[in-house]
Design a protein around this motif. Structure first.
Motif, PDB file in Angstrom:
ATOM      1  N   SER A 106     -14.033  14.703  43.521  1.00  0.00           N
ATOM      2  CA  SER A 106     -15.464  14.377  43.436  1.00  0.00           C
ATOM      3  C   SER A 106     -15.753  13.502  42.228  1.00  0.00           C
ATOM      4  O   SER A 106     -16.520  12.527  42.314  1.00  0.00           O
ATOM      5  CB  SER A 106     -16.306  15.657  43.362  1.00  0.00           C
ATOM      6  N   GLN A 107     -15.150  13.830  41.082  1.00  0.00           N
ATOM      7  CA  GLN A 107     -15.343  13.016  39.878  1.00  0.00           C
ATOM      8  C   GLN A 107     -14.778  11.618  40.069  1.00  0.00           C
ATOM      9  O   GLN A 107     -15.392  10.622  39.680  1.00  0.00           O
ATOM     10  CB  GLN A 107     -14.674  13.699  38.686  1.00  0.00           C
ATOM     11  N   PHE A 108     -13.597  11.553  40.686  1.00  0.00           N
ATOM     12  CA  PHE A 108     -12.972  10.251  40.925  1.00  0.00           C
ATOM     13  C   PHE A 108     -13.831   9.422  41.870  1.00  0.00           C
ATOM     14  O   PHE A 108     -14.003   8.219  41.668  1.00  0.00           O
ATOM     15  CB  PHE A 108     -11.573  10.445  41.505  1.00  0.00           C
ATOM     16  N   ARG A 109     -14.375  10.067  42.886  1.00  0.00           N
ATOM     17  CA  ARG A 109     -15.222   9.342  43.852  1.00  0.00           C
ATOM     18  C   ARG A 109     -16.442   8.741  43.178  1.00  0.00           C
ATOM     19  O   ARG A 109     -16.830   7.607  43.464  1.00  0.00           O
ATOM     20  CB  ARG A 109     -15.630  10.278  44.984  1.00  0.00           C
ATOM     21  N   SER A 110     -17.053   9.452  42.263  1.00  0.00           N
ATOM     22  CA  SER A 110     -18.281   8.960  41.630  1.00  0.00           C
ATOM     23  C   SER A 110     -17.998   7.999  40.490  1.00  0.00           C
ATOM     24  O   SER A 110     -18.772   7.072  40.236  1.00  0.00           O
ATOM     25  CB  SER A 110     -19.122  10.134  41.120  1.00  0.00           C
ATOM     26  N   CYS A 111     -16.867   8.194  39.772  1.00  0.00           N
ATOM     27  CA  CYS A 111     -16.574   7.321  38.627  1.00  0.00           C
ATOM     28  C   CYS A 111     -15.063   7.302  38.373  1.00  0.00           C
ATOM     29  O   CYS A 111     -14.573   7.969  37.454  1.00  0.00           O
ATOM     30  CB  CYS A 111     -17.327   7.815  37.391  1.00  0.00           C
ATOM     31  N   PRO A 112     -14.312   6.553  39.165  1.00  0.00           N
ATOM     32  CA  PRO A 112     -12.844   6.574  39.022  1.00  0.00           C
ATOM     33  C   PRO A 112     -12.367   5.980  37.708  1.00  0.00           C
ATOM     34  O   PRO A 112     -12.823   4.914  37.299  1.00  0.00           O
ATOM     35  CB  PRO A 112     -12.354   5.736  40.213  1.00  0.00           C
ATOM     36  N   GLU A 113     -11.437   6.675  37.055  1.00  0.00           N
ATOM     37  CA  GLU A 113     -10.812   6.162  35.829  1.00  0.00           C
ATOM     38  C   GLU A 113      -9.558   5.399  36.235  1.00  0.00           C
ATOM     39  O   GLU A 113      -8.435   5.897  36.150  1.00  0.00           O
ATOM     40  CB  GLU A 113     -10.456   7.334  34.900  1.00  0.00           C
ATOM     41  N   TRP A 114      -9.742   4.142  36.647  1.00  0.00           N
ATOM     42  CA  TRP A 114      -8.639   3.383  37.227  1.00  0.00           C
ATOM     43  C   TRP A 114      -7.507   3.131  36.245  1.00  0.00           C
ATOM     44  O   TRP A 114      -6.330   3.144  36.621  1.00  0.00           O
ATOM     45  CB  TRP A 114      -9.145   2.048  37.770  1.00  0.00           C
ATOM     46  N   GLN A 115      -7.849   2.919  34.985  1.00  0.00           N
ATOM     47  CA  GLN A 115      -6.799   2.548  34.036  1.00  0.00           C
ATOM     48  C   GLN A 115      -5.786   3.674  33.849  1.00  0.00           C
ATOM     49  O   GLN A 115      -4.574   3.455  33.860  1.00  0.00           O
ATOM     50  CB  GLN A 115      -7.414   2.143  32.697  1.00  0.00           C
ATOM     51  N   SER A 116      -6.275   4.906  33.692  1.00  0.00           N
ATOM     52  CA  SER A 116      -5.349   6.031  33.560  1.00  0.00           C
ATOM     53  C   SER A 116      -4.675   6.323  34.896  1.00  0.00           C
ATOM     54  O   SER A 116      -3.519   6.754  34.944  1.00  0.00           O
ATOM     55  CB  SER A 116      -6.082   7.265  33.037  1.00  0.00           C
ATOM     56  N   TRP A 117      -5.383   6.072  35.994  1.00  0.00           N
ATOM     57  CA  TRP A 117      -4.810   6.275  37.330  1.00  0.00           C
ATOM     58  C   TRP A 117      -3.584   5.377  37.521  1.00  0.00           C
ATOM     59  O   TRP A 117      -2.555   5.808  38.035  1.00  0.00           O
ATOM     60  CB  TRP A 117      -5.882   5.960  38.376  1.00  0.00           C
ATOM     61  N   TYR A 118      -3.687   4.125  37.090  1.00  0.00           N
ATOM     62  CA  TYR A 118      -2.589   3.175  37.266  1.00  0.00           C
ATOM     63  C   TYR A 118      -1.313   3.617  36.554  1.00  0.00           C
ATOM     64  O   TYR A 118      -0.208   3.268  36.970  1.00  0.00           O
ATOM     65  CB  TYR A 118      -2.992   1.795  36.744  1.00  0.00           C
TER      66      TYR A 118
END
Length: 287
Positions: A106-118
């Motif tokens: 839910s948090q990712f859907r509303s505001c994804p932290e792409w840099q740490s995700w990568y």
């Protein structure tokens, strides 16, 4: 082909098999058979090249697809996405997602932290030896576009893409189904300070672009002679095809480059198909 190249070719083949079978049960025995290698040795070879086990790679691949579903397909429920990713329940999916990425779905859907995700996807399946691709020379027709400019770390481009998608949906301009989508990288992210990296996300659109809070504006992709080659699969590996054009094709072609960066025509998009089905035409502007 030496031993290392032989192993790389095997692992590349296995990675491609996984990407094409994310909805199926995948066993070590299957993967060993694809690699034509003993299962007693294959898992060690795979981890030594990839840095993760085969089981981890399969789960990461499913979680990657789930991440794109969350970010770009609001009509899909988290429950649907969890089951597609082969989790027994939304709760198990949420726990695994939080443990892996530091955000709940839910948090990712509303505001994804792409840099740490990568950071979880910084491994890449190796290239399979010398590349040999079909390159065509075409006359590219000038395209009037609506565009949004990304400035900053290349791993945050998807945040800017999400804004462009929202603008398209809210205004009805440059609709995805009826328009073409392009990307224009003005430098190589591997050799550019992150604060200087610039990338434009474009959708064909003839006419004015009204003022908007997203920063979308009018622009043009100029026409002219171009070399074009088709990249199949993940956008994470698109640089390999770009380098092929510059390093292998261009020196032997006798062509000269025009003063405009290479650009990408996305024939389909990451939230529409699985990564293995992505198709992107890469254009190299020529004099």
């Amino acid at each position: 082909m030496n031993v290392a190249e032989h192993h790389r070719a095997r692992i590349r083949k296995v990675c491609e098999f996984i990407q094409h079978n994310l909805d199926e049960e995948i066993s070590l025995e299957q993967l060993s058979a694809v690699a034509a290698c003993s299962k007693y040795h294959f898992h060690r070879i795979f981890q030594s090249f990839m840095g993760v086990s085969t089981i981890q790679y399969v789960q990461l691949s499913r979680m990657k697809r789930a991440s794109f579903r969350l970010a770009f397909e609001p009509d899909r429920t988290i429950t649907e996405i969890a089951f597609e990713a082969s989790f027994d329940s939304p709760e198990a999916f949420s726990r695994a997602f939080l443990r892996r990425f530091g955000q709940t779905p839910s948090q990712f859907r509303s505001c994804p932290e792409w840099q740490s995700w990568y950071a979880h996807y910084e491994f890449n399946p190796p290239m399979n030896g010398e590349m040999n691709m079909e390159v065509k020379i075409v006359n590219f027709e000038q395209k009037p576009v609506a565009l949004i400019e990304h400035r900053g770390h290349s791993q945050r481009v998807l945040e800017t893409a999400a804004k462009f998608i929202t603008w398209r949906k809210e205004t009805g301009l440059s609709p995805v189904k009826k328009s073409e989508t392009y990307g224009v990288p003005y430098s190589d992210p591997a050799n550019t300070p992150e604060e200087d990296f610039r990338f434009e996300i474009c959708g064909t659109h003839a006419g004015e672009v009204p003022d908007n809070p997203y920063g979308v504006k009018q622009g043009i992709i100029p026409g002219g002679r171009c070399a074009v080659v088709r990249h199949l699969g993940s956008h994470d590996r698109i640089s390999e095809t770009v380098y092929y054009l510059y390093r292998q094709w261009l020196p032997s072609s006798g062509e000269e480059l025009r003063d405009f960066p290479c650009f990408f025509h996305y024939l389909n998009l990451i939230h529409e198909v699985d990564e293995c089905e992505l198709m992107t035409d890469i254009y190299l502007p020529l004099k």
